[in-house]
Design a protein around this motif. Structure first.
Motif, PDB file in Angstrom:
ATOM      1  N   PRO A  37      31.566 -18.898  17.240  1.00 45.58           N
ATOM      2  CA  PRO A  37      32.020 -18.766  16.029  1.00 45.58           C
ATOM      3  C   PRO A  37      30.930 -17.969  15.163  1.00 45.58           C
ATOM      4  O   PRO A  37      30.459 -18.000  14.426  1.00 45.58           O
ATOM      5  CB  PRO A  37      31.983 -20.000  15.350  1.00 45.58           C
ATOM      6  N   ILE A  38      31.357 -16.494  15.756  1.00 48.44           N
ATOM      7  CA  ILE A  38      30.486 -15.467  14.712  1.00 48.44           C
ATOM      8  C   ILE A  38      31.048 -15.224  13.511  1.00 48.44           C
ATOM      9  O   ILE A  38      32.180 -15.316  13.177  1.00 48.44           O
ATOM     10  CB  ILE A  38      30.403 -14.129  15.701  1.00 48.44           C
ATOM     11  N   GLY A  63      20.752 -20.464  12.373  1.00 45.08           N
ATOM     12  CA  GLY A  63      21.911 -20.497  13.160  1.00 45.08           C
ATOM     13  C   GLY A  63      22.531 -19.082  13.582  1.00 45.08           C
ATOM     14  O   GLY A  63      22.955 -18.359  12.798  1.00 45.08           O
ATOM     15  N   SER A  64      21.909 -18.420  14.813  1.00 48.49           N
ATOM     16  CA  SER A  64      22.221 -17.157  14.978  1.00 48.49           C
ATOM     17  C   SER A  64      23.150 -17.159  16.486  1.00 48.49           C
ATOM     18  O   SER A  64      23.585 -15.666  16.783  1.00 48.49           O
ATOM     19  CB  SER A  64      20.907 -16.488  15.301  1.00 48.49           C
ATOM     20  N   ALA A  65      23.435 -17.989  17.144  1.00 49.53           N
ATOM     21  CA  ALA A  65      24.537 -17.866  18.075  1.00 49.53           C
ATOM     22  C   ALA A  65      23.984 -16.812  19.089  1.00 49.53           C
ATOM     23  O   ALA A  65      22.760 -16.786  19.500  1.00 49.53           O
ATOM     24  CB  ALA A  65      25.850 -17.813  17.766  1.00 49.53           C
ATOM     25  N   SER A  69      25.432 -11.696  13.808  1.00 45.71           N
ATOM     26  CA  SER A  69      24.862 -11.511  12.544  1.00 45.71           C
ATOM     27  C   SER A  69      23.689 -10.874  12.572  1.00 45.71           C
ATOM     28  O   SER A  69      23.215  -9.993  11.527  1.00 45.71           O
ATOM     29  CB  SER A  69      24.975 -12.622  11.520  1.00 45.71           C
ATOM     30  N   THR A  86      17.358 -17.763  14.990  1.00 49.82           N
ATOM     31  CA  THR A  86      17.009 -19.341  15.372  1.00 49.82           C
ATOM     32  C   THR A  86      18.584 -19.817  16.182  1.00 49.82           C
ATOM     33  O   THR A  86      19.407 -19.538  15.510  1.00 49.82           O
ATOM     34  CB  THR A  86      16.787 -20.288  14.292  1.00 49.82           C
ATOM     35  N   ASP A  89      20.534 -23.908  21.064  1.00 54.20           N
ATOM     36  CA  ASP A  89      20.970 -23.709  22.235  1.00 54.20           C
ATOM     37  C   ASP A  89      20.256 -22.641  23.072  1.00 54.20           C
ATOM     38  O   ASP A  89      20.578 -21.381  22.887  1.00 54.20           O
ATOM     39  CB  ASP A  89      22.514 -23.279  22.017  1.00 54.20           C
ATOM     40  N   ASN A  92      22.290 -19.695  24.337  1.00 56.23           N
ATOM     41  CA  ASN A  92      22.519 -18.376  23.214  1.00 56.23           C
ATOM     42  C   ASN A  92      21.141 -17.656  23.143  1.00 56.23           C
ATOM     43  O   ASN A  92      21.312 -16.489  23.061  1.00 56.23           O
ATOM     44  CB  ASN A  92      22.915 -19.198  21.902  1.00 56.23           C
ATOM     45  N   ASP A 115      15.608 -26.404  16.126  1.00 54.47           N
ATOM     46  CA  ASP A 115      16.224 -26.820  14.673  1.00 54.47           C
ATOM     47  C   ASP A 115      15.934 -25.692  13.706  1.00 54.47           C
ATOM     48  O   ASP A 115      14.584 -26.042  13.287  1.00 54.47           O
ATOM     49  CB  ASP A 115      16.143 -28.310  14.778  1.00 54.47           C
ATOM     50  N   ALA A 116      16.869 -24.939  13.108  1.00 56.33           N
ATOM     51  CA  ALA A 116      16.362 -23.935  12.399  1.00 56.33           C
ATOM     52  C   ALA A 116      15.841 -24.544  10.871  1.00 56.33           C
ATOM     53  O   ALA A 116      14.910 -23.932  10.381  1.00 56.33           O
ATOM     54  CB  ALA A 116      17.622 -23.192  11.971  1.00 56.33           C
ATOM     55  N   LEU A 131      19.742 -16.617   5.774  1.00 54.01           N
ATOM     56  CA  LEU A 131      21.429 -16.947   6.103  1.00 54.01           C
ATOM     57  C   LEU A 131      21.455 -18.024   6.855  1.00 54.01           C
ATOM     58  O   LEU A 131      20.642 -18.626   7.587  1.00 54.01           O
ATOM     59  CB  LEU A 131      21.773 -16.059   7.352  1.00 54.01           C
ATOM     60  N   ASP A 133      23.935 -20.759   8.458  1.00 55.62           N
ATOM     61  CA  ASP A 133      25.181 -20.772   9.288  1.00 55.62           C
ATOM     62  C   ASP A 133      24.808 -21.841  10.560  1.00 55.62           C
ATOM     63  O   ASP A 133      25.169 -21.471  11.648  1.00 55.62           O
ATOM     64  CB  ASP A 133      25.058 -19.434   9.959  1.00 55.62           C
ATOM     65  N   PHE A 135      25.057 -26.267  11.616  1.00 52.91           N
ATOM     66  CA  PHE A 135      26.146 -27.141  11.577  1.00 52.91           C
ATOM     67  C   PHE A 135      26.210 -27.429  10.094  1.00 52.91           C
ATOM     68  O   PHE A 135      25.360 -27.641   9.241  1.00 52.91           O
ATOM     69  CB  PHE A 135      25.578 -28.495  12.438  1.00 52.91           C
ATOM     70  N   GLN A 138      24.394 -29.859   7.891  1.00 53.18           N
ATOM     71  CA  GLN A 138      22.967 -29.543   7.652  1.00 53.18           C
ATOM     72  C   GLN A 138      22.920 -28.582   6.400  1.00 53.18           C
ATOM     73  O   GLN A 138      21.682 -28.306   6.128  1.00 53.18           O
ATOM     74  CB  GLN A 138      22.297 -29.139   8.718  1.00 53.18           C
TER      75      GLN A 138
HETATM   76  C1  SAM Z   1      28.445 -20.351  13.377  1.00 51.74           C
HETATM   77  S1  SAM Z   1      27.148 -19.914  14.841  1.00 51.74           S
HETATM   78  C2  SAM Z   1      26.268 -18.707  14.124  1.00 51.74           C
HETATM   79  C3  SAM Z   1      26.664 -17.603  14.300  1.00 51.74           C
HETATM   80  C4  SAM Z   1      26.023 -16.274  13.736  1.00 51.74           C
HETATM   81  N1  SAM Z   1      25.319 -16.435  12.602  1.00 51.74           N
HETATM   82  C5  SAM Z   1      26.987 -15.151  13.770  1.00 51.74           C
HETATM   83  O1  SAM Z   1      27.535 -14.915  12.860  1.00 51.74           O
HETATM   84  O2  SAM Z   1      26.389 -14.334  14.696  1.00 51.74           O
HETATM   85  C6  SAM Z   1      26.330 -21.408  14.628  1.00 51.74           C
HETATM   86  C7  SAM Z   1      25.276 -21.650  15.609  1.00 51.74           C
HETATM   87  O3  SAM Z   1      24.285 -22.228  15.135  1.00 51.74           O
HETATM   88  C8  SAM Z   1      23.644 -22.983  16.254  1.00 51.74           C
HETATM   89  N2  SAM Z   1      23.102 -24.285  15.499  1.00 51.74           N
HETATM   90  C9  SAM Z   1      23.731 -25.239  14.628  1.00 51.74           C
HETATM   91  N3  SAM Z   1      22.898 -26.055  14.197  1.00 51.74           N
HETATM   92  C10 SAM Z   1      21.617 -25.376  14.336  1.00 51.74           C
HETATM   93  C11 SAM Z   1      20.367 -25.920  13.886  1.00 51.74           C
HETATM   94  N4  SAM Z   1      20.240 -26.956  13.155  1.00 51.74           N
HETATM   95  N5  SAM Z   1      19.271 -25.311  14.255  1.00 51.74           N
HETATM   96  C12 SAM Z   1      19.671 -24.119  15.023  1.00 51.74           C
HETATM   97  N6  SAM Z   1      20.763 -23.648  15.507  1.00 51.74           N
HETATM   98  C13 SAM Z   1      21.620 -24.281  15.033  1.00 51.74           C
HETATM   99  C14 SAM Z   1      24.837 -23.566  17.049  1.00 51.74           C
HETATM  100  O4  SAM Z   1      24.224 -23.407  18.322  1.00 51.74           O
HETATM  101  C15 SAM Z   1      25.503 -22.124  16.993  1.00 51.74           C
HETATM  102  O5  SAM Z   1      25.085 -21.246  18.056  1.00 51.74           O
END
Ligand code: SAM
Length: 209
Positions: A37-38, A63-65, A69, A86, A89, A92, A115-116, A131, A133, A135, A138
């Protein structure tokens, strides 16, 4: 489709955006094929614009996947960019490293695994943009951690704040409750001036006074 705008308007906005270069287009293709989900090109351009007009250099992503972004931020901020990636996974992280290498942006991005919401404590100094992004459940905790770390005049940007429209109904799950609480928090904050841009799934752009 986030189901915020009409399908015809979403299609129009997707088609009116100019084509991206090969690296970004490949990331979009990977995200589509693997359901990552970018933020997508429409919102990517918004991040780019906000970074350029604010002159932001120091950017922390929660949350950088696969780094999509982060690529928009790192390009917009230029050679002085200091973008903190951050993700919780490790897969990722590996994909993102390769994407930053292909984009020639490795020296602008610091990669952090975990955990970001906790990782932000491991990096000192103020940020120009944060930014959010992660869960959605959170989001309130992420905002509480972000505010003291943002410079005056800095931006907190959060994606998915309309959460496919679920914010308009009584919340049935923790993620919806997280987003609803986050939106209440930013609009009632004496420190923030927020605007929700109803682009894609809703992007909150909040300036710290
Ligand atoms: C929506 S995606 C991020 C998309 C990214 N910002 C982009 O637009 O390219 C959410 C990501 O956040 C990660 N994630 C979720 N909760 C997190 C946390 N507490 N700390 C670090 N990563 C987290 C997930 O593994 C997932 O890859």
């Amino acid at each position: 489709m986030a189901n915020i705008l009409t399908p015809a308007v979403e299609k129009y906005l997707a088609e009116v955006v100019p084509p991206r270069d090969a690296v970004v287009a490949d990331m979009e293709r990977y995200a589509r094929e693997h359901n990552v989900p970018i933020i997508g090109p429409e919102c990517g351009r918004l991040l780019y614009l906000l970074t350029q007009i604010s002159g932001a250099k120091r950017i922390f992503e929660m949350g950088s996947a696969i780094g999509y972004s982060a690529v928009w931020f790192a390009r917009a901020a230029g050679p002085q960019a200091e973008v903190y990636f951050t993700d919780s996974d490790p897969k990722n992280v590996d994909l993102a490293k390769e994407n930053f290498r292909k984009a020639g942006l490795t020296d602008r991005v610091h990669i952090l695994l975990g955990d970001a919401v906790e990782l932000i404590d491991t990096v000192s100094g103020e940020f120009d943009i944060i930014l959010i992004d992660v869960f959605k459940r959170q989001y309130p905790a992420a905002l509480k951690k972000s505010l003291p770390r943002l410079k005056h005049g800095g931006l907190v940007i959060a994606d998915n704040v309309l959460w496919s429209g679920k914010v308009t109904e009584p919340a049935k799950d923790d993620d919806t409750r997280g987003v609803v609480e986050f939106n209440k928090m930013v609009y009632s904050s004496s420190e923030l001036f927020p605007v929700i841009v109803p682009l894609r799934d809703g992007v909150a752009v909040c300036c710290k006074a």
